[in-house]
Design a protein around this motif. Structure first.
Motif, PDB file in Angstrom:
ATOM      1  N   MET A 289       1.194  -0.940   0.148  1.00 54.84           N
ATOM      2  CA  MET A 289      -0.449   0.074   0.285  1.00 54.84           C
ATOM      3  C   MET A 289       1.102   1.104   0.350  1.00 54.84           C
ATOM      4  O   MET A 289       1.688   1.187   0.488  1.00 54.84           O
ATOM      5  CB  MET A 289      -1.072   0.010   1.222  1.00 54.84           C
ATOM      6  N   ASN A 290       0.749   2.076  -0.822  1.00 54.16           N
ATOM      7  CA  ASN A 290       1.600   3.430  -0.819  1.00 54.16           C
ATOM      8  C   ASN A 290       0.641   5.009   0.124  1.00 54.16           C
ATOM      9  O   ASN A 290      -0.614   4.913  -0.216  1.00 54.16           O
ATOM     10  CB  ASN A 290       1.128   4.407  -2.063  1.00 54.16           C
ATOM     11  N   PRO A 291       1.588   5.169   1.363  1.00 53.32           N
ATOM     12  CA  PRO A 291       0.660   6.078   1.938  1.00 53.32           C
ATOM     13  C   PRO A 291       0.353   7.044   1.619  1.00 53.32           C
ATOM     14  O   PRO A 291      -0.481   7.818   2.370  1.00 53.32           O
ATOM     15  CB  PRO A 291       1.738   6.274   2.746  1.00 53.32           C
ATOM     16  N   ASP A 292       0.318   7.426  -0.196  1.00 60.30           N
ATOM     17  CA  ASP A 292       0.015   8.414  -0.734  1.00 60.30           C
ATOM     18  C   ASP A 292      -1.666   8.154  -1.037  1.00 60.30           C
ATOM     19  O   ASP A 292      -2.124   9.379  -1.650  1.00 60.30           O
ATOM     20  CB  ASP A 292       0.872   9.351  -0.877  1.00 60.30           C
ATOM     21  N   ASN A 293      -1.784   7.562  -1.232  1.00 59.46           N
ATOM     22  CA  ASN A 293      -3.086   6.811  -1.855  1.00 59.46           C
ATOM     23  C   ASN A 293      -4.245   6.852  -1.092  1.00 59.46           C
ATOM     24  O   ASN A 293      -4.293   6.281   0.675  1.00 59.46           O
ATOM     25  CB  ASN A 293      -3.070   4.998  -2.740  1.00 59.46           C
ATOM     26  N   TYR A 294      -5.467   6.265  -1.409  1.00 57.04           N
ATOM     27  CA  TYR A 294      -6.256   6.570  -0.616  1.00 57.04           C
ATOM     28  C   TYR A 294      -7.014   4.454  -0.614  1.00 57.04           C
ATOM     29  O   TYR A 294      -6.472   4.297  -1.982  1.00 57.04           O
ATOM     30  CB  TYR A 294      -7.352   7.102  -0.628  1.00 57.04           C
ATOM     31  N   TYR A 295      -7.562   3.936   0.182  1.00 63.83           N
ATOM     32  CA  TYR A 295      -7.948   2.891  -0.133  1.00 63.83           C
ATOM     33  C   TYR A 295      -9.009   2.379   0.050  1.00 63.83           C
ATOM     34  O   TYR A 295     -10.066   3.590   1.271  1.00 63.83           O
ATOM     35  CB  TYR A 295      -6.910   2.120   0.580  1.00 63.83           C
ATOM     36  N   PHE A 296      -9.983   1.498  -0.019  1.00 63.03           N
ATOM     37  CA  PHE A 296     -10.796   0.699   0.464  1.00 63.03           C
ATOM     38  C   PHE A 296     -11.153  -0.401   1.562  1.00 63.03           C
ATOM     39  O   PHE A 296     -10.523  -1.288   0.588  1.00 63.03           O
ATOM     40  CB  PHE A 296     -12.698   1.253  -0.509  1.00 63.03           C
TER      41      PHE A 296
ATOM     42  N   ILE B 265      -9.852  -5.573   0.554  1.00 65.58           N
ATOM     43  CA  ILE B 265      -8.674  -4.282   0.492  1.00 65.58           C
ATOM     44  C   ILE B 265      -9.155  -3.771  -1.260  1.00 65.58           C
ATOM     45  O   ILE B 265      -8.020  -4.269  -1.529  1.00 65.58           O
ATOM     46  CB  ILE B 265      -7.822  -4.045   1.371  1.00 65.58           C
ATOM     47  N   VAL B 266      -9.526  -3.385  -1.367  1.00 70.54           N
ATOM     48  CA  VAL B 266      -9.211  -2.261  -3.022  1.00 70.54           C
ATOM     49  C   VAL B 266      -9.259  -0.964  -3.113  1.00 70.54           C
ATOM     50  O   VAL B 266      -8.864  -0.092  -1.946  1.00 70.54           O
ATOM     51  CB  VAL B 266     -10.942  -2.607  -4.066  1.00 70.54           C
ATOM     52  N   SER B 267      -8.468  -0.427  -3.881  1.00 76.66           N
ATOM     53  CA  SER B 267      -7.821   1.242  -4.229  1.00 76.66           C
ATOM     54  C   SER B 267      -8.890   1.695  -5.336  1.00 76.66           C
ATOM     55  O   SER B 267      -7.851   2.757  -5.826  1.00 76.66           O
ATOM     56  CB  SER B 267      -6.255   0.833  -5.032  1.00 76.66           C
TER      57      SER B 267
END
Length: 98
Positions: free
Chosen positions: A1-8, A26-28
């Motif tokens: 997971m990239n800490p600059d992106n959001y996820y669900f 967990i989806v992106s």
């Protein structure tokens, strides 16, 4: 997971290892969330909860946050290149627009 992106984090019920039970994914992106919500397979019969994992740049907080969503909507006027608004259970609205 990239800490600059959001996820669900998407939670639901369906067939898991041949038995009816809970699942978590967990989806992106919004398209994956939409696909899970539509079901269509025995593995994803229903979605019970969607949470947003948001980076500090989205929430203006000092760390990642995880919040229950009540709605994902497209910002009016952005249908050709969708800008998504994520409405949390407590009424906060965050956008994927940077």
């Amino acid at each position: 997971m990239n800490p600059d992106n959001y996820y669900f984090v998407v939670e639901g019920c369906g067939l898991v290892d041949g038995r009816f039970g809970p699942w978590v994914r967990i989806v992106s992106n919004v398209e994956e969330v939409d696909s899970l919500c539509k079901g269509g397979t025995a593995e994803t019969l229903s979605v019970n909860k969607i949470q947003l994992i948001a980076p500090p740049s989205m929430t203006r907080r000092s760390e990642l946050s995880m919040q229950l969503l009540s709605e994902i909507r497209i910002k009016p006027g952005s249908q050709t290149r969708p800008v998504y608004e994520f409405v949390t259970h407590d009424g906060q609205v965050y956008s994927n627009q940077r």
